[in-house]
Design an enzyme around this catalytic site. Structure first.
Site, PDB file in Angstrom:
ATOM      1  N   GLY A 169      21.610  61.427  47.480  1.00 25.90           N
ATOM      2  CA  GLY A 169      20.403  61.421  47.125  1.00 25.90           C
ATOM      3  C   GLY A 169      20.202  61.960  45.601  1.00 25.90           C
ATOM      4  N   CYS A 170      21.266  62.882  45.403  1.00 27.25           N
ATOM      5  CA  CYS A 170      21.286  63.625  44.115  1.00 27.25           C
ATOM      6  C   CYS A 170      21.738  62.534  42.929  1.00 27.25           C
ATOM      7  CB  CYS A 170      22.284  64.811  43.983  1.00 27.25           C
ATOM      8  SG  CYS A 170      21.654  66.233  45.259  1.00 27.25           S
ATOM      9  N   THR A 171      22.670  61.651  43.386  1.00 26.74           N
ATOM     10  CA  THR A 171      22.928  60.572  42.377  1.00 26.74           C
ATOM     11  C   THR A 171      21.866  59.856  42.230  1.00 26.74           C
ATOM     12  OG1 THR A 171      25.354  60.788  43.154  1.00 26.74           O
ATOM     13  CG2 THR A 171      24.886  58.809  42.055  1.00 26.74           C
TER      14      THR A 171
ATOM     15  N   LYS B 124      23.514  68.934  45.143  1.00 20.75           N
ATOM     16  CA  LYS B 124      24.732  68.970  44.879  1.00 20.75           C
ATOM     17  C   LYS B 124      25.058  67.485  43.945  1.00 20.75           C
ATOM     18  CE  LYS B 124      29.124  69.563  47.291  1.00 20.75           C
ATOM     19  NZ  LYS B 124      29.790  70.451  46.113  1.00 20.75           N
TER      20      LYS B 124
ATOM     21  N   ALA C 103      19.374  61.077  39.874  1.00 19.32           N
ATOM     22  CA  ALA C 103      19.937  61.587  38.370  1.00 19.32           C
ATOM     23  C   ALA C 103      19.940  59.938  37.800  1.00 19.32           C
ATOM     24  CB  ALA C 103      21.256  62.053  38.316  1.00 19.32           C
TER      25      ALA C 103
END
Length: 156
Positions: free
Chosen positions: A45-47, A40, A50
């Protein structure tokens, strides 16, 4: 549902990406492709993942590698996510989850005893012929982008 294996041809897809463009995997033949799947936009974690891939993007580009992140979020959400965190990687939107399922990363997950369907954080390294060279499943974010870069350099 079968999962693609190392050495097999990467499942093709054509999906909308941030910036109003569309990405077709088979059109990237001749390049190394880092395809990372994340749950998401704008979660911790995703940020971090990225941002790590963005930080290393010049090194990926130096070996003619393209980095693509994919989640079930919309392209419009991806645009906001990229702008907020100054991300340089390409983000594709798989709202119908067809590519996520083709790669075997749309899985049953469990949190606090509740089961639900979601994206298993995974990365596929695709060589210049379109074959899957390496697969990382259940990725731990810390140091992951560096690991992928190292593996990509071996293909270059």
């Amino acid at each position: 549902m079968s999962q693609p294996a190392e050495g097999s041809i990467a499942p093709d897809f054509e999906l909308p990406a941030d910036g109003g463009v569309s990405i077709k995997l088979s059109q990237l033949k001749g390049k190394i492709v880092v395809l990372y799947f994340y749950p998401k936009d704008d979660t911790s974690g995703c940020t971090t993942e990225a941002i790590d891939f963005t930080r290393l993007l010049p090194e990926f580009e130096a070996i003619d590698a393209t980095v693509i992140g994919m989640s079930p979020d919309s392209a419009a959400k991806h645009d906001k996510f990229k702008a907020k965190h100054d991300l340089a990687v390409t983000l594709v939107a798989d709202e119908d989850r067809n590519a996520l399922e083709a790669y075997g990363v749309w899985v049953e997950k469990s949190m606090y005893g509740r089961k639900y369907m979601g994206v298993e954080r995974s990365t596929f390294l695709i060589d210049s012929t379109g074959k899957i060279a390496r697969i990382w499943r259940k990725v731990k974010v810390k140091g992951h982008a560096e690991d992928v870069l190292e593996a990509a350099r071996e293909l270059a």
